[in-house]
Design a protein around this motif. Structure first.
Motif, short mmCIF file in Angstrom:
data_model
loop_
_atom_site.label_atom_id
_atom_site.label_comp_id
_atom_site.label_asym_id
_atom_site.label_seq_id
_atom_site.Cartn_x
_atom_site.Cartn_y
_atom_site.Cartn_z
N PRO A 127 1.11 -0.99 -0.11
CA PRO A 127 -0.04 0.29 0.04
C PRO A 127 0.59 1.27 0.21
O PRO A 127 0.38 2.01 -0.71
CB PRO A 127 -0.64 -0.05 1.08
N ALA A 128 1.99 1.24 0.42
CA ALA A 128 3.08 2.34 0.57
C ALA A 128 3.51 3.37 -0.43
O ALA A 128 3.13 3.22 -1.11
CB ALA A 128 3.79 2.32 1.59
N GLU A 129 4.15 1.94 -1.03
CA GLU A 129 4.37 1.59 -2.42
C GLU A 129 3.34 2.56 -3.42
O GLU A 129 4.22 2.89 -4.18
CB GLU A 129 4.96 0.44 -2.85
N PHE A 130 2.68 1.75 -3.38
CA PHE A 130 1.26 2.42 -4.42
C PHE A 130 0.80 3.48 -4.45
O PHE A 130 0.81 4.65 -5.01
CB PHE A 130 -0.26 1.10 -4.35
N CYS A 179 -1.64 11.29 -0.65
CA CYS A 179 -1.66 10.11 -0.70
C CYS A 179 -0.85 9.76 0.65
O CYS A 179 -0.02 9.82 0.38
CB CYS A 179 -1.95 9.19 -1.62
N ASP A 180 -1.70 8.27 1.10
CA ASP A 180 -0.69 6.84 2.07
C ASP A 180 -1.27 5.85 2.22
O ASP A 180 -2.39 5.99 1.48
CB ASP A 180 -0.50 8.07 3.23
N ALA A 181 0.02 5.03 2.91
CA ALA A 181 -0.80 3.90 3.14
C ALA A 181 -2.28 3.57 3.42
O ALA A 181 -3.23 2.83 2.82
CB ALA A 181 0.29 3.11 3.66
N ARG A 182 -2.55 4.25 4.34
CA ARG A 182 -3.83 3.85 5.43
C ARG A 182 -4.83 4.59 4.27
O ARG A 182 -6.18 3.61 3.86
CB ARG A 182 -3.79 5.21 6.41
N TYR A 183 -4.85 5.51 3.64
CA TYR A 183 -5.66 6.16 2.31
C TYR A 183 -6.46 4.75 1.20
O TYR A 183 -7.16 4.56 1.01
CB TYR A 183 -5.57 7.36 1.49
#
Length: 447
Positions: A21-24, A41-45
């Motif tokens: 998710p962080a890479e995306f 945008c971050d992994a949580r989003y």
């Protein structure tokens, strides 16, 4: 297929592939930069999208996603249509059900999806066009004969419920000022229908709930347009309706709004008591999100009394409840309450405690998270950001945010937003020699 509420967005998950998710999220930020967008945008989003919590992205994210995946539509990416996201409960999104004449709430809304676009364009023209658009609303539940039936039936109950949804939708997009006077008419009619009685108990229960929610919606229009005494009266009417019908959900909603109003009227202790009463009513409803909102209302009251410890305790409870996520029991009216609203309400707490830099961080996050489709909330959150920045000693940033609010006020009619921005302008006067601040003050004065 678009993701259904609370169902994982498998289409979007497939597009992520083997990336974390962080890479995306990093890919999303880079794609945004390519087209001149800015997204946080971050992994949580990404997790919120894939879980189905974000059913439709805001317009900035929409442009980025469509840039990343050419030839795809939002539906291809697993999202729901934007119009379906607002005005329905979190667990049920049927297509709009507008009663047939003669029970149409708005004569121009018999075919709502088509007519709402026309009305939106009229509102977005601003100024006198906003008033003209509001004047076209035939706010009656009774049609041409304007007679209260001997007994209300399912169609009347449905008309009242649709009145609530339509008013909320218009308020989201354009603010309250041009809507309040017209919205009072269907409220009077709803209570007249309630007095007439219903053909069956289930219909009467729907009328009680619908009339109460309509009273709160009209009360909010009064509240947001600075008519505080009118708002207090409407909220009290809703609370009385809830008590008569034994409707705990309606009671919790009425207390939530009453707490909000008390805070705005400079009565923080009353705000705390109303929020606590709302929490007692909500305890058995199974909605952690509702308890979160009421804890935030309470926190705002404690902040208004400069009781930092009690405020922090209430904020902790709010975050704890919020972290439990949405539930089928979440009330329909709470569709506005997401992470952006949580951040905004926390910002107001820190501002009331005099911690303006901390408040500004939360207000900025609220503005970034809010879907631009809901222009009134974007304007509100950005006005809070401008005010916090001005008082935190960042006048140029405050002026930038103030310009953004003025841009939004061409679409939104909200006395509340205008009042906040006026306070910001006063706070910036000592910095008027700054070119950016001076430009904002000149533009604000002319507006």
């Amino acid at each position: 297929m678009a993701a259904s509420p609370h169902s994982p967005n498998s289409s979007f998950r497939r597009l992520r592939g083997q990336r974390s998710p962080a890479e995306f999220a990093g890919m999303v930020r880079r794609a945004a930069k390519e087209i001149g967008e800015t997204v946080s945008c971050d992994a949580r989003y990404i997790g919120r999208v894939e879980s189905g919590e974000i059913r439709c992205p805001n317009y900035a994210y929409e442009r980025v996603f469509l840039h990343m995946f050419p030839g795809h539509t939002l539906t291809d990416l697993g999202f729901s249509p934007r119009e379906a996201v607002r005005g329905r409960s979190a667990h049920r999104i049927p297509s709009p059900r507008i009663p047939s004449p003669p029970l149409s709430l708005f004569s121009g809304f018999t075919h709502f999806s088509k007519e709402s676009d026309v009305l939106r364009r009229a509102f977005m023209a601003g100024g006198s066009a906003t008033v003209a658009a509001a004047a076209t609303l035939n706010l009656t539940l009774l049609g041409d004969n304007r007679r209260i039936p001997a007994r209300a039936g399912e169609s009347e109950a449905e008309a009242v419920e649709d009145a609530v949804r339509q008013i909320r939708l218009l308020d989201d997009r354009h603010g309250a000022d041009a809507l309040y006077r017209k919205a009072a008419e269907p409220l009077r009619t709803a209570y007249a229908l309630l007095d007439a009685g219903a053909t069956r108990q289930s219909t009467e229960d729907r009328l009680h709930a619908g009339a109460g929610e309509l009273a709160i919606s009209v009360g909010w229009l009064a509240h947001d347009s600075g008519r505080f005494e009118d708002a207090r009266s409407h909220y009290a009417e809703a609370l009385a309706t809830a008590r008569v019908s034994g409707d705990a959900a309606l009671e919790a909603h009425a207390f939530s709004n009453a707490a909000f109003l008390a805070g705005d009227r400079g009565r923080p202790r009353e705000s705390v008591r109303a929020a606590q009463a709302g929490a007692r009513a909500a305890r058995g409803l199974g909605s952690a999100r509702l308890l979160s909102l009421l804890a935030l209302r309470e926190a705002g009251g404690w902040a208004g009394m400069a009781d930092r410890k009690s405020c922090e305790d209430a904020l902790t409870r709010a975050h704890t409840h919020f972290s439990r996520g949405p539930a089928p029991a979440d009330p329909e009216w709470m569709s506005f309450f997401g992470e952006a609203e949580l951040e905004f309400l926390e910002a107001r707490c820190w501002a009331a405690l005099g911690e303006y830099s901390r408040a500004a961080r939360h207000a900025r996050r609220a503005a970034d998270l809010q879907d631009p489709h809901f222009a009134r909330n974007v304007a509100l959150y950005t006005s809070e950001l401008a005010d916090d920045l001005a008082r935190a000693g960042a006048p140029d940033e405050a002026a930038w945010a103030g310009h953004r609010v003025l841009d939004l006020l061409t679409e939104v009619q909200s006395t509340r937003v205008q009042s906040i921005l006026s306070g910001t302008a006063r706070a910036l006067v000592p910095h008027q020699r700054s070119p950016r601040v001076g430009a904002f003050l000149t533009r604000h004065a002319s507006a």
